[in-house]
Design a protein around this motif. Structure first.
Motif, short mmCIF file in Angstrom:
data_model
loop_
_atom_site.label_atom_id
_atom_site.label_comp_id
_atom_site.label_asym_id
_atom_site.label_seq_id
_atom_site.Cartn_x
_atom_site.Cartn_y
_atom_site.Cartn_z
N LYS A 46 0.83 -1.20 0.00
CA LYS A 46 0.00 0.00 0.00
C LYS A 46 0.86 1.25 0.00
CE LYS A 46 -3.56 -1.66 2.75
NZ LYS A 46 -2.71 -2.33 3.66
N PRO A 47 1.56 1.51 -1.10
CA PRO A 47 2.39 2.72 -1.08
C PRO A 47 1.53 3.98 -1.06
CG PRO A 47 2.48 1.62 -3.21
CD PRO A 47 1.59 0.81 -2.33
N ARG A 48 0.28 3.84 -1.46
CA ARG A 48 -0.66 4.93 -1.54
C ARG A 48 -0.66 5.81 -0.30
NH1 ARG A 48 -6.03 6.03 -3.42
NH2 ARG A 48 -7.30 6.28 -1.58
N ARG A 49 -0.74 5.14 0.80
CA ARG A 49 -0.94 5.84 2.05
C ARG A 49 0.24 6.77 2.37
NH1 ARG A 49 -3.00 8.39 5.66
NH2 ARG A 49 -2.55 7.92 7.82
N LEU A 50 1.43 6.26 2.19
CA LEU A 50 2.58 7.09 2.50
C LEU A 50 2.79 8.16 1.44
CD1 LEU A 50 5.36 4.87 3.99
CD2 LEU A 50 4.66 7.11 4.77
N VAL B 223 -10.54 6.07 10.75
CA VAL B 223 -9.48 6.45 9.81
C VAL B 223 -9.15 5.25 8.95
CG1 VAL B 223 -8.44 8.34 11.09
CG2 VAL B 223 -7.77 6.01 11.62
N GLU B 224 -8.91 5.52 7.67
CA GLU B 224 -8.63 4.41 6.75
C GLU B 224 -7.17 4.42 6.33
OE1 GLU B 224 -11.68 4.82 3.53
OE2 GLU B 224 -10.97 6.87 3.48
N ASN B 225 -6.79 3.32 5.72
CA ASN B 225 -5.45 3.21 5.12
C ASN B 225 -4.33 3.45 6.12
OD1 ASN B 225 -6.25 2.56 2.52
ND2 ASN B 225 -6.63 4.71 2.01
N VAL B 226 -4.51 3.00 7.35
CA VAL B 226 -3.43 3.08 8.32
C VAL B 226 -2.76 1.70 8.33
CG1 VAL B 226 -2.79 3.67 10.68
CG2 VAL B 226 -4.85 4.64 9.66
N SER B 227 -1.44 1.69 8.36
CA SER B 227 -0.73 0.43 8.24
C SER B 227 -0.17 -0.04 9.57
CB SER B 227 0.41 0.58 7.24
OG SER B 227 -0.10 0.95 6.01
N PRO B 228 -0.01 -1.35 9.72
CA PRO B 228 0.57 -1.89 10.95
C PRO B 228 1.98 -1.32 11.19
CG PRO B 228 -0.41 -3.64 9.66
CD PRO B 228 -0.42 -2.42 8.81
N GLU C 95 -9.33 0.72 2.72
CA GLU C 95 -10.42 1.66 2.49
C GLU C 95 -11.64 1.19 3.27
OE1 GLU C 95 -10.54 3.98 -0.52
OE2 GLU C 95 -8.36 3.80 -0.48
N GLU D 148 2.77 3.22 12.09
CA GLU D 148 1.57 4.02 11.84
C GLU D 148 0.45 3.65 12.81
OE1 GLU D 148 2.03 4.42 7.03
OE2 GLU D 148 0.03 4.50 7.89
#
Lengths: 372, 497, 397
Positions: free
Chosen positions: C2-6, C105-110, C76, C113
């Motif tokens: 998920k590079p999107r989030r960063l 909140v969405e798109n938070v990664s383990p 998402e 984050e």
């Protein structure tokens, strides 16, 4: 390059040497343009830009907790940014920092697990970080050797190796009962924890000493690039491979050494994530695109190691304030749109830095008027 | 074309050139490198705009503002560097840019047309093959077919044989003749006398941007053409002869491949002595660059041996050769001789940064680098920049001074200097020559490779002529007259006695 | 990945430079507040053991204030799959409880984050933070510092005084899905693209196979591991390969709708995963069990508001309403529906145990002996074996 609007001909010519003013003014101007366009988009979508920007400041940077969270996220970003800097300086396009970070994490956690119970903590810490460096370096070498001696395209090989690395890590945790996996945890597969004596010491909340290692690496790299033969050779080779060969620089060996150092930095990022943040191998936490973001960080920092520290902290802070922005109700999609505009501004700014614009009447010689 | 004038950066590449071309003829354009052949052709092909003069086609003045406009008038050029799209097939490349071509064109129809054209002109190419699969000769045929497909009536071929094998060249000549027989006009650019004699109906000789003359090939002979081409009075500038000492750079049986895989240097023997300048003359593309690279370690040696001061350096790295005292002034100043984005100071230390005083261990002393740069800038009178600015801002003469300053300050035993004064103005040329002669007198063995006969004659103590990678003649400067040199450069053996 | 989030955050780097100045004032206050809170937190941690009971009382006193609950998704919120089932649960909570205030909140990664998000919400005084994927490791690093905030997460297995977990017996629904797929005429081979060969997925696969073979003992289920939780091209490819190999029904245990469209194109039955979205394959849709997290979230929130919250590990069942069944598609006959509804009721009543031995694995070994079964408490330990009738294997290493 030129194009014509009405009777006006607009010509762009390479600017031989941007003046200091231009070099500092252009990025600031492009940032302000980006901010203003961002504000318009936020307004148009029904959000208060000032409040949003304040939220970014408050949740990403100002205060103890935001700063701790930001610096923890910034630590691996600094290192992957440096990985991009050292390779890109020589025009070697290592876009495999992601995979190098993963293999570094696999190696670091492997060493941490194997030795954690048997040796004093600080020895394990040092050895596992070195293993991270070695793992990343090894993974980069897989692309470096064919690049140097068979002239294969490193963009493709480093990119593909990212997927291989990810598959290996997923295999170790999700698809097998490997040395890394904790066989006792059955609700959801995850890695075994390294001994807590091998955790990186924390000195401010969750903030571990990795931030110092990352900043130290940046300063060291800055000095090496500036003051050593190795750095000088990178500069020459990056400017012109033929001039480097002419000067007796072994370009192939240089390519290998630069990619290995680049991979080592990314691998160190993986090692620090294991020792400082996760303490076990968790594929979900290691496949976030930190390697790719490092490229952005390096580009925005214009390949300056010291700039990378600053940009990485900014990027991390924004990331960290994302939770706050979302609770304000600003959807991810808007933010993605803003991101696109921001990159356009940065790229556009770079272009203005390299070219002067001249406007003349079409079909006639262009005068000396110059628009910076 | 009448009175064509075109200047680049203050130097005139074409100076009032008149040129007439008749339908159905092959008109050779002959001249040394830099004589203005390519510039003239590029103007006709719409790539450059003339600063003066006019172009008439069928008696009507035309303005060829772009290659596209030139094509509209039936003028097309095959450049030395091909402009095909690698990923497309032959047929697609030929259709590319054609006004009738649409994406809907049936590729089978297209391939048929291409096959028709290619058999008509005896230029076999596989129409459905990708360009990346083709040999250089085939790529050239595709370029020509592309122009024929667009109905070009005036075809310009810029040094078409430079990349061909003799076999391919002969086939090309047949194609050229058959196109001319159909009434097309062909301009054939070359510096090779034999080819010109073989294929052309008339010859125009250019020298230093000016037209020397036009004559029917039947009235020309190689010797007269050579004289026209080289032309200038080859009087010896007054200078002191060198005092040759021991052999320093010895080359025996040297053979090396060019970039295309042919042997570009063949069985070359040379012996350059201390205190001697040996000039290597020849028309460009006859192995000069490859010879210089093979000697300096930038190109692998296929056969033969190279000795420097008695040490066999045939397989030594560039670095080892530098350390043994081999200097190199390359033909390509910005890009090979200098890293163009780097400041002058760093460029001046490009070969000396490895050792004290510029560095201690792995660390380079910026102060020592700057200090040395200041010294060299003073001593060699390099002007126009500060040591911290990129060298690309320097003028040609100062670039060459910078390279020589660096090479000479290394105290070389031997030096390879390629085209050392090419493109420089009179003052800079004089300064560079003086530097080379001084270095010779200090006892360096200098191998000077140059396409500029005047330069060769002015500096050399001994001359060899390179033709197709071989040494075709050896002579002393006093034996050189334009005819002899011209013939040798055109590949004729000459009996000097 | 998920590079999107960063990626998106880079934009705001620009904004920061300008905002830094105007944000100064607000910043100072925040800093002081944060500092005070941290000191308080530290003191409280030392006393945490004694305070646990007091904390409960405090919560009761604060009942006039709305209960604040934050949800953290790793993708998402409207992903049409896993995260959406939790988002529906959040909406259920809002609809069924007064005086509750939620955010997500969405798109938070383990990793870092998650940890930052937990700290962020806890320091802002949220009463409960819900983390909807495996978050236990990250929670354990933060939760002890915030005893006033309750953390609940999916699939955790160890509790703290303020940390509980939940999971669901989705395999019970999977068994019913198997019955539906197995009841189709002429079905002999069911293709089953699965994410990773982890226990939960294998457990569902086994339950599904048991159900299908109850209807038709000749049916075999062929599993293909995608080795990703979300990889539409790979899922599509695997599904197509299974169809080409003769599968005449498909079931998916992955998150993208790719398998559904393959089934729809092939005109064969399709069993979805966890969420009732028949529109993705109007003709092929058979059924799926559904994740109904709402009742769990509601129960936890109500307990917290009432001051009766205790850390627990809930294994939600059909009886709890946490596992349900979706709508049934056009291929499913009325008799089958009646049978499924009956068996569903029996599972709820506890009168049907499809895990009752003897059960063999696909190597012919007895894995559950006659007279034995797998009770709910031990379900998460199952399974490291594939039941008889499954074609495939669990990679070992």
């Amino acid at each position: 390059m030129s194009f014509t609007i009405g009777t006006r001909e607009i010509l762009a010519e390479p600017r031989p040497l941007p003046s200091k003013t231009v070099r500092y003014l252009v990025p600031v101007l492009s940032l302000i343009v980006g901010l203003m366009i961002g504000a318009v988009i936020l307004l148009a979508s029904g959000h208060d830009p000032i409040a949003a920007y304040k939220e970014v400041a408050n949740r990403g940077f100002l205060g103890e907790l935001p700063m701790i969270g930001t610096l923890v996220i910034a630590t691996p970003l600094i290192l992957t940014g440096l990985a991009a800097v050292v390779a890109f300086r020589m025009k070697i396009w290592n876009i495999g920092a992601e995979g190098q970070l993963i293999i570094g994490a696999v190696a670091a956690s492997g060493v941490g697990l194997a030795l954690g119970e048997h040796l004093p903590g600080w020895i394990v810490i040092v050895l596992s970080l070195l293993a991270g460096v070695a793992g990343g370096a090894f993974w980069a070498a897989l692309a470096a050797l064919p690049r140097a001696y068979l002239n294969t395209d490193e963009v493709i090989s480093t990119l593909m190796l990212n997927f291989v690395a990810l598959s290996i890590m997923n295999y170790l945790i999700f698809s097998s009962v490997s040395f890394w996996r904790d066989a006792e945890r059955l609700t959801f597969p995850s890695g075994r924890f390294i001994a807590d004596t091998a955790f990186l010491p924390r000195f401010w909340g969750r903030l571990h000493i990795g931030i110092f290692i990352a900043i130290g690496a940046a300063v060291l790299l800055w000095w090496i690039l500036r003051s050593t033969k190795w750095g000088f050779e990178i500069e020459v080779t990056g400017d012109s491979g033929r001039a480097a060969a002419y000067a007796g620089i072994g370009v192939n060996r240089k390519i290998v050494s630069v990619l290995v150092v680049s991979g080592g930095l990314a691998g160190l990022a993986g090692g620090l994530e294991i020792g400082g943040v996760m303490h076990n191998l968790d594929p979900r936490a290691l496949s976030l695109g930190v390697g790719f973001t490092g490229i952005v960080v390096a580009a925005v920092a214009r390949l300056s190691p010291i700039g990378v520290i600053l940009v990485a902290i900014l990027v991390a802070g924004l990331n960290n304030s994302g939770v706050g922005l979302q609770t304000m109700g600003i959807p991810d999609d808007i933010v993605l749109l803003l991101e696109g505009i921001f990159f356009l501004c940065v790229v556009g700014g770079e272009w203005f830095l390299r070219n002067t614009i001249r406007i003349g009447v079409a079909g006639q010689p262009v005068g000396e008027r110059s628009v910076p | 074309m009448t009175g064509i004038t075109k200047g680049f950066f203050g130097a005139l590449a074409n100076d009032g050139v008149d040129f007439d071309l008749q339908w159905g003829e092959v008109h050779a354009l002959l001249g040394e490198n830099g004589a203005g052949k390519s510039t003239l052709c590029s103007i006709l092909a719409g790539l450059y705009h003339p600063d003066g003069g006019e172009i008439n086609i069928n008696g009507r003045p035309v303005e060829l503002r772009s290659p596209h406009a030139a094509l509209e008038h039936g003028v097309g050029m095959v450049y030395q560097h091909f402009r095909l799209v690698d990923r497309f097939t032959v047929a697609e490349n030929i259709a590319l840019g054609h006004p009738d071509a649409t994406f809907l064109s049936r590729s089978k129809d297209l391939e048929k047309q291409v096959e028709h054209l290619s058999s008509k002109y005896n230029m076999p190419v596989p129409a459905d093959a990708g360009v990346w699969q083709l040999s250089v000769g085939e790529e050239q045929r595709v370029e020509i077919l592309k122009l024929l497909h667009r109905g070009v009536q005036i075809l310009i071929l810029d040094e078409p044989t430079a990349v061909l094998t003799p076999q391919e060249a002969r086939n090309l000549f047949r194609t050229i003749r058959s196109m001319a027989e159909e009434g097309r006009a062909i301009i054939f650019v070359s510096h090779k006398l034999d080819e010109v004699m073989e294929v052309s109906d008339r010859v125009t000789v250019l020298r230093d941007g000016k037209k020397v003359g036009t004559l029917p090939t039947s009235e020309a002979d190689p010797a007269s053409l050579a004289r026209m081409m080289v032309g200038r009075d080859l009087e010896m500038p007054a200078r002191r002869e060198g005092v040759p000492g021991e052999p320093v750079l010895t080359v025996s049986g040297l053979t090396a491949d060019g970039d295309r895989g042919f042997e570009a240097v063949r069985n070359v023997d040379l012996e350059v002595r201390a205190g001697q300048i040996m000039g290597v003359a020849g028309v460009s593309g006859n192995g000069q660059r490859e010879l210089a690279e093979a000697l300096t370690g930038l190109r692998p040696v296929k056969a033969g041996q190279v000795f420097l001061g008695g040490v066999d350096i045939t397989r030594s790295s560039v670095l080892d050769r530098i350390k043994l005292g081999l200097g190199f002034v390359p033909e390509d100043r910005l890009g090979t001789g200098l890293a163009k984005g780097l400041p002058l100071a760093k460029n001046l230390s490009l070969k000396s940064y490895r050792a004290p005083p510029l560095s201690t261990g792995p660390v380079i002393s910026k102060r020592a680098v700057d200090q040395r740069a200041d010294e060299l800038i003073q001593r060699f009178d390099i002007r126009g920049t500060r040591p911290g600015l990129p060298v690309s801002l320097l003028s040609g003469g100062n670039l060459q001074r910078a390279i020589l300053a660096r090479e000479i300050s290394g105290g070389p035993k031997a030096m390879v200097a390629a085209a050392p004064t090419r493109g420089l103005d009179v003052a800079a040329t004089e300064a560079i020559r003086t530097l080379l002669l001084e270095e010779r007198d200090k006892g360096a063995a200098i191998l000077m490779i140059s396409e500029d006969l005047e330069e060769v004659l002015a500096l050399s103590d001994e001359i060899v002529v390179l033709y197709e990678g071989r040494i075709i003649g050896r002579l002393r400067p006093d034996q050189a007259d334009p005819e002899v040199m011209g013939l040798m450069m055109a590949g004729r053996e000459v009996d000097l006695s | 990945m998920k590079p999107r989030r960063l990626r998106w955050v880079v934009l705001f780097a620009a904004l920061m430079l300008v905002v830094a100045a105007c944000g100064d004032d607000a910043g100072d206050t925040t800093t002081t507040e944060a500092a005070t809170e941290t000191t308080e937190a530290a003191t409280e941690t030392t006393e945490a053991a004694t305070e646990t009971t007091e904390a409960a009382t405090e919560t009761t006193e604060a009942a006039a204030e709305p209960l604040r609950v934050a949800f953290i998704y790793d993708g998402e919120a409207d992903d049409g799959g896993w995260n959406e089932t939790h988002e529906l649960g959040r909406q259920y909570l809002v609809a069924n409880m007064d005086n509750v205030e939620t955010t997500f909140v969405e798109n938070v990664s383990p990793g870092s984050e998650f940890q930052a998000a937990f700290e962020d919400f806890a320091s802002q005084g949220y009463d409960m933070v819900v983390c909807t994927t495996f978050c236990q490791d990250d929670i354990f690093l933060v939760a002890p510092n915030y005893p006033d905030t309750v953390f609940v997460s999916w699939a955790g297995y160890e509790t703290l005084p303020n940390v509980g977990h939940y999971d669901s017996a989705s395999e019970d629904g999977r068994y019913l899905d198997g019955i539906i797929a197995g009841s189709l005429a002429d079905v002999t081979l069911i293709g089953y693209p699965g994410g990773f060969p982890i226990e939960e997925v294998v457990r569902n696969l086994n339950a599904f196979t048991i159900g299908a073979r109850e209807m038709n003992p000749d049916i075999e289920v062929q599993v293909v591991w995608i080795n990703s939780w979300y990889d539409p091209p790979a899922e599509q490819q695997a599904a197509q390969a299974l169809v080409d190999a003769g599968a005449n029904a498909l079931a998916a245990e992955v998150n993208a709708p790719a398998v559904a469209s393959v089934a729809e194109d092939a005109g064969i039955g399709y069993t979805h995963y966890g969420i009732d979205v028949p529109e993705i394959a109007p003709n092929s849709w058979l059924s799926t069990f559904t994740f109904n997290w709402g009742p769990y979230y509601l129960a936890q929130a109500q307990a917290l508001a009432a001051g009766t919250w205790e850390p627990s590990i809930v294994y939600g069942t059909m009886a709890d309403g946490i596992v349900g069944m979706s709508s049934y598609g056009p291929m499913v006959s009325d008799e089958t529906i009646a049978l499924v509804e009956e068996k569903k009721q029996q599972i709820i009543d506890g009168t049907l145990d499809y895990w009752a031995g003897p059960i063999n694995d696909n190597q012919g070994n007895v894995v559950i002996a006659e007279g034995e079964t797998i009770p709910y408490e031990e379900r998460t330990l199952c399974c490291q074996w594939l039941v008889e009738g499954v074609i495939g294997e669990i990679p070992s290493g």
